[in-house]
Write a protein that holds these residues in place. Structure first.
Motif, PDB file in Angstrom:
ATOM      1  N   GLU A   6       0.766  -1.275  -0.068  1.00  0.00           N
ATOM      2  CA  GLU A   6      -0.039   0.024   0.153  1.00  0.00           C
ATOM      3  C   GLU A   6       0.963   1.302   0.069  1.00  0.00           C
ATOM      4  O   GLU A   6       0.488   2.298  -0.697  1.00  0.00           O
ATOM      5  N   ALA A   7       1.881   1.348   0.775  1.00  0.00           N
ATOM      6  CA  ALA A   7       2.994   2.441   0.769  1.00  0.00           C
ATOM      7  C   ALA A   7       3.415   2.717  -0.614  1.00  0.00           C
ATOM      8  O   ALA A   7       3.609   3.758  -1.037  1.00  0.00           O
ATOM      9  N   ALA A   8       3.737   1.586  -1.499  1.00  0.00           N
ATOM     10  CA  ALA A   8       4.360   1.709  -2.496  1.00  0.00           C
ATOM     11  C   ALA A   8       3.475   2.544  -3.497  1.00  0.00           C
ATOM     12  O   ALA A   8       3.898   3.137  -4.375  1.00  0.00           O
ATOM     13  N   GLN A   9       2.128   2.096  -3.372  1.00  0.00           N
ATOM     14  CA  GLN A   9       0.998   2.782  -4.456  1.00  0.00           C
ATOM     15  C   GLN A   9       0.950   4.320  -4.109  1.00  0.00           C
ATOM     16  O   GLN A   9       0.554   5.113  -4.902  1.00  0.00           O
ATOM     17  N   HIS A  10       1.456   4.785  -2.877  1.00  0.00           N
ATOM     18  CA  HIS A  10       1.571   6.000  -2.530  1.00  0.00           C
ATOM     19  C   HIS A  10       3.022   6.741  -2.330  1.00  0.00           C
ATOM     20  O   HIS A  10       3.071   7.864  -2.033  1.00  0.00           O
ATOM     21  N   ALA A  11       3.745   5.982  -3.186  1.00  0.00           N
ATOM     22  CA  ALA A  11       5.335   6.339  -3.269  1.00  0.00           C
ATOM     23  C   ALA A  11       5.845   6.813  -1.955  1.00  0.00           C
ATOM     24  O   ALA A  11       6.930   7.461  -1.684  1.00  0.00           O
ATOM     25  N   ILE A  12       5.659   5.683  -0.905  1.00  0.00           N
ATOM     26  CA  ILE A  12       6.086   5.968   0.324  1.00  0.00           C
ATOM     27  C   ILE A  12       7.260   4.674   0.587  1.00  0.00           C
ATOM     28  O   ILE A  12       7.084   3.780   0.302  1.00  0.00           O
ATOM     29  N   PRO A  13       8.528   5.219   0.679  1.00  0.00           N
ATOM     30  CA  PRO A  13       9.701   4.388   0.765  1.00  0.00           C
ATOM     31  C   PRO A  13       9.579   3.333   1.769  1.00  0.00           C
ATOM     32  O   PRO A  13       8.955   3.605   2.785  1.00  0.00           O
ATOM     33  N   PRO A  14       9.893   2.151   1.585  1.00  0.00           N
ATOM     34  CA  PRO A  14       9.800   0.968   2.483  1.00  0.00           C
ATOM     35  C   PRO A  14      10.515   1.001   3.813  1.00  0.00           C
ATOM     36  O   PRO A  14      10.132   0.805   4.882  1.00  0.00           O
ATOM     37  N   GLU A  15      11.573   2.121   3.845  1.00  0.00           N
ATOM     38  CA  GLU A  15      12.410   2.572   4.994  1.00  0.00           C
ATOM     39  C   GLU A  15      11.584   3.265   5.994  1.00  0.00           C
ATOM     40  O   GLU A  15      11.711   3.126   7.264  1.00  0.00           O
ATOM     41  N   THR A  16      10.744   4.265   5.210  1.00  0.00           N
ATOM     42  CA  THR A  16       9.835   4.877   5.995  1.00  0.00           C
ATOM     43  C   THR A  16       8.556   3.933   6.854  1.00  0.00           C
ATOM     44  O   THR A  16       8.358   4.492   8.006  1.00  0.00           O
TER      45      THR A  16
END
Length: 71
Positions: free
Chosen positions: A18-28
């Motif tokens: 879901e984070a990837a869909q919102h361009a949120i980095p995995p480390e965040t």
């Protein structure tokens, strides 16, 4: 029966997707998961116990060959 690890892993993978869909980095996501895990631990365990557990994880970040653990 699902193990606790499998249950948590499934939810972490869903959060990462879901984070990837919102361009949120995995480390965040990972940093926020750590913060939330500590929040949960604080409801049941002492600060010293939490520190000890986190230090164990930190001290074992590098892959090591533990000869004493070999069969």
């Amino acid at each position: 029966m699902t193990s606790v690890y499998e249950l948590v892993h499934r939810h972490v993978e869903a959060a990462l997707a879901e984070a990837a869909q919102h361009a949120i980095p995995p480390e965040t996501v990972a940093s926020d998961l750590i913060a939330d895990a500590v929040r949960v631990l604080k409801t049941r365990r002492s600060i010293a116990d939490i520190k000890s557990e986190l230090m164990f994880v930190i001290e074992n970040l590098e892959d090591r060959d533990y000869e004493f653990m070999r069969p």
